[in-house]
Design a protein around this motif. Structure first.
Motif, PDB file in Angstrom:
ATOM      1  N   HIS A   1       0.728  -1.253   0.073  1.00  0.00           N
ATOM      2  CA  HIS A   1      -0.084   0.004   0.078  1.00  0.00           C
ATOM      3  C   HIS A   1       0.719   1.463   0.000  1.00  0.00           C
ATOM      4  O   HIS A   1       0.619   2.396  -0.685  1.00  0.00           O
ATOM      5  N   VAL A   2       1.919   1.217   0.804  1.00  0.00           N
ATOM      6  CA  VAL A   2       2.859   2.417   0.763  1.00  0.00           C
ATOM      7  C   VAL A   2       3.296   2.722  -0.527  1.00  0.00           C
ATOM      8  O   VAL A   2       3.241   3.796  -1.043  1.00  0.00           O
ATOM      9  N   LYS A   3       3.932   1.686  -1.189  1.00  0.00           N
ATOM     10  CA  LYS A   3       4.386   1.792  -2.441  1.00  0.00           C
ATOM     11  C   LYS A   3       3.199   2.610  -3.521  1.00  0.00           C
ATOM     12  O   LYS A   3       3.539   3.469  -4.053  1.00  0.00           O
ATOM     13  N   SER A   4       1.986   1.873  -3.502  1.00  0.00           N
ATOM     14  CA  SER A   4       1.031   2.404  -4.282  1.00  0.00           C
ATOM     15  C   SER A   4       0.715   3.812  -3.977  1.00  0.00           C
ATOM     16  O   SER A   4       0.389   4.608  -4.908  1.00  0.00           O
ATOM     17  N   PHE A   5       0.503   4.127  -2.777  1.00  0.00           N
ATOM     18  CA  PHE A   5       0.101   5.286  -2.085  1.00  0.00           C
ATOM     19  C   PHE A   5       1.239   6.481  -2.725  1.00  0.00           C
ATOM     20  O   PHE A   5       0.764   7.549  -3.244  1.00  0.00           O
ATOM     21  N   ASN A   6       2.426   6.133  -2.630  1.00  0.00           N
ATOM     22  CA  ASN A   6       3.499   7.111  -2.790  1.00  0.00           C
ATOM     23  C   ASN A   6       3.370   7.237  -4.519  1.00  0.00           C
ATOM     24  O   ASN A   6       3.756   8.562  -4.816  1.00  0.00           O
ATOM     25  N   GLU A   7       3.211   6.346  -5.240  1.00  0.00           N
ATOM     26  CA  GLU A   7       3.390   6.340  -6.745  1.00  0.00           C
ATOM     27  C   GLU A   7       2.084   7.273  -7.111  1.00  0.00           C
ATOM     28  O   GLU A   7       2.310   8.076  -7.881  1.00  0.00           O
ATOM     29  N   TRP A   8       0.910   6.846  -6.643  1.00  0.00           N
ATOM     30  CA  TRP A   8      -0.320   7.675  -6.876  1.00  0.00           C
ATOM     31  C   TRP A   8      -0.391   9.122  -6.396  1.00  0.00           C
ATOM     32  O   TRP A   8      -0.801   9.917  -7.019  1.00  0.00           O
ATOM     33  N   GLY A   9       0.212   9.344  -5.385  1.00  0.00           N
ATOM     34  CA  GLY A   9       0.223  10.736  -4.761  1.00  0.00           C
ATOM     35  C   GLY A   9       1.051  11.492  -5.647  1.00  0.00           C
ATOM     36  O   GLY A   9       0.736  12.531  -6.003  1.00  0.00           O
ATOM     37  N   ARG A  10       2.209  11.055  -5.905  1.00  0.00           N
ATOM     38  CA  ARG A  10       3.065  11.773  -7.030  1.00  0.00           C
ATOM     39  C   ARG A  10       2.252  12.074  -8.325  1.00  0.00           C
ATOM     40  O   ARG A  10       2.164  13.086  -8.727  1.00  0.00           O
ATOM     41  N   LYS A  11       1.563  10.973  -8.836  1.00  0.00           N
ATOM     42  CA  LYS A  11       0.874  11.112 -10.079  1.00  0.00           C
ATOM     43  C   LYS A  11      -0.147  12.197  -9.921  1.00  0.00           C
ATOM     44  O   LYS A  11      -0.423  13.128 -10.926  1.00  0.00           O
ATOM     45  N   ILE A  12      -0.809  12.191  -8.956  1.00  0.00           N
ATOM     46  CA  ILE A  12      -2.074  13.096  -8.620  1.00  0.00           C
ATOM     47  C   ILE A  12      -1.528  14.462  -8.248  1.00  0.00           C
ATOM     48  O   ILE A  12      -2.279  15.306  -8.714  1.00  0.00           O
ATOM     49  N   GLY A  13      -0.585  14.418  -7.851  1.00  0.00           N
ATOM     50  CA  GLY A  13       0.145  15.868  -7.575  1.00  0.00           C
ATOM     51  C   GLY A  13       0.442  16.464  -8.784  1.00  0.00           C
ATOM     52  O   GLY A  13       0.233  17.712  -9.076  1.00  0.00           O
ATOM     53  N   GLU A  14       1.090  15.494  -9.538  1.00  0.00           N
ATOM     54  CA  GLU A  14       1.619  15.997 -11.066  1.00  0.00           C
ATOM     55  C   GLU A  14       0.318  16.612 -11.874  1.00  0.00           C
ATOM     56  O   GLU A  14       0.367  17.270 -12.930  1.00  0.00           O
ATOM     57  N   ALA A  15      -0.828  15.795 -11.725  1.00  0.00           N
ATOM     58  CA  ALA A  15      -1.925  16.198 -12.493  1.00  0.00           C
ATOM     59  C   ALA A  15      -2.724  17.132 -11.736  1.00  0.00           C
ATOM     60  O   ALA A  15      -3.756  17.712 -12.350  1.00  0.00           O
ATOM     61  N   GLY A  16      -2.024  18.247 -11.044  1.00  0.00           N
ATOM     62  CA  GLY A  16      -2.633  19.298 -10.441  1.00  0.00           C
ATOM     63  C   GLY A  16      -3.549  19.093  -9.293  1.00  0.00           C
ATOM     64  O   GLY A  16      -3.955  20.406  -8.589  1.00  0.00           O
ATOM     65  N   TYR A  17      -3.480  18.306  -8.529  1.00  0.00           N
ATOM     66  CA  TYR A  17      -4.279  17.980  -7.350  1.00  0.00           C
ATOM     67  C   TYR A  17      -3.395  17.993  -5.945  1.00  0.00           C
ATOM     68  O   TYR A  17      -3.424  17.038  -5.428  1.00  0.00           O
ATOM     69  N   ALA A  18      -2.779  18.722  -5.792  1.00  0.00           N
ATOM     70  CA  ALA A  18      -1.869  19.117  -4.786  1.00  0.00           C
ATOM     71  C   ALA A  18      -2.376  18.741  -3.201  1.00  0.00           C
ATOM     72  O   ALA A  18      -1.732  17.883  -2.793  1.00  0.00           O
ATOM     73  N   GLU A  19      -3.437  19.152  -3.127  1.00  0.00           N
ATOM     74  CA  GLU A  19      -3.938  19.075  -1.836  1.00  0.00           C
ATOM     75  C   GLU A  19      -4.436  17.512  -1.538  1.00  0.00           C
ATOM     76  O   GLU A  19      -4.271  16.840  -0.391  1.00  0.00           O
ATOM     77  N   VAL A  20      -5.025  17.095  -2.515  1.00  0.00           N
ATOM     78  CA  VAL A  20      -5.240  15.537  -2.714  1.00  0.00           C
ATOM     79  C   VAL A  20      -4.230  14.662  -2.469  1.00  0.00           C
ATOM     80  O   VAL A  20      -3.955  13.809  -1.670  1.00  0.00           O
ATOM     81  N   ALA A  21      -3.155  15.094  -3.248  1.00  0.00           N
ATOM     82  CA  ALA A  21      -1.848  14.299  -3.158  1.00  0.00           C
ATOM     83  C   ALA A  21      -1.108  14.477  -1.811  1.00  0.00           C
ATOM     84  O   ALA A  21      -0.591  13.367  -1.451  1.00  0.00           O
ATOM     85  N   GLU A  22      -1.269  15.605  -1.296  1.00  0.00           N
ATOM     86  CA  GLU A  22      -0.536  15.657   0.187  1.00  0.00           C
ATOM     87  C   GLU A  22      -1.182  14.835   1.110  1.00  0.00           C
ATOM     88  O   GLU A  22      -0.343  13.902   1.858  1.00  0.00           O
ATOM     89  N   LYS A  23      -2.519  14.720   0.951  1.00  0.00           N
ATOM     90  CA  LYS A  23      -3.148  13.846   1.905  1.00  0.00           C
ATOM     91  C   LYS A  23      -3.030  12.328   1.813  1.00  0.00           C
ATOM     92  O   LYS A  23      -2.603  11.314   2.908  1.00  0.00           O
ATOM     93  N   ILE A  24      -2.702  11.855   0.424  1.00  0.00           N
ATOM     94  CA  ILE A  24      -2.358  10.490  -0.024  1.00  0.00           C
ATOM     95  C   ILE A  24      -0.863  10.186   0.629  1.00  0.00           C
ATOM     96  O   ILE A  24      -0.713   9.077   1.136  1.00  0.00           O
ATOM     97  N   LEU A  25       0.041  11.132   0.225  1.00  0.00           N
ATOM     98  CA  LEU A  25       1.399  10.993   1.078  1.00  0.00           C
ATOM     99  C   LEU A  25       1.415  10.778   2.243  1.00  0.00           C
ATOM    100  O   LEU A  25       2.201  10.370   3.084  1.00  0.00           O
TER     101      LEU A  25
END
Length: 74
Positions: A30-54
């Motif tokens: 899960h940690v690996k997936s959260f980090n990968e998706w957090g980065r992708k989501i942040g790059e897609a412009g959803y910084a606040e969402v990415a922050e919570k996932i990270l």
């Protein structure tokens, strides 16, 4: 035999160790997936969402550390 006795009769060190290994491995996945998706989501412009996932990934790592400590006590 009482109901609570049925729940504990198969609990031994081997079973606990097996559960800890499974939970640790599961959390690491899960940690690996959260980090990968957090980065992708942040790059897609959803910084606040990415922050919570990270942040969730960080909490999961803390959880894994506690499980590892419990396993080490065994």
């Amino acid at each position: 035999m009482k109901g609570s006795d049925l729940l504990t009769e198969n609990i031994d060190k081997h079973r606990i160790h097996h559960l800890m290994e499974h939970w640790i491995e599961h959390n690491e996945s899960h940690v690996k997936s959260f980090n990968e998706w957090g980065r992708k989501i942040g790059e897609a412009g959803y910084a606040e969402v990415a922050e919570k996932i990270l942040e969730a990934a960080q909490k999961m790592e803390e959880c894994t550390q506690k499980l590892q400590q419990a396993k080490d006590i065994l």
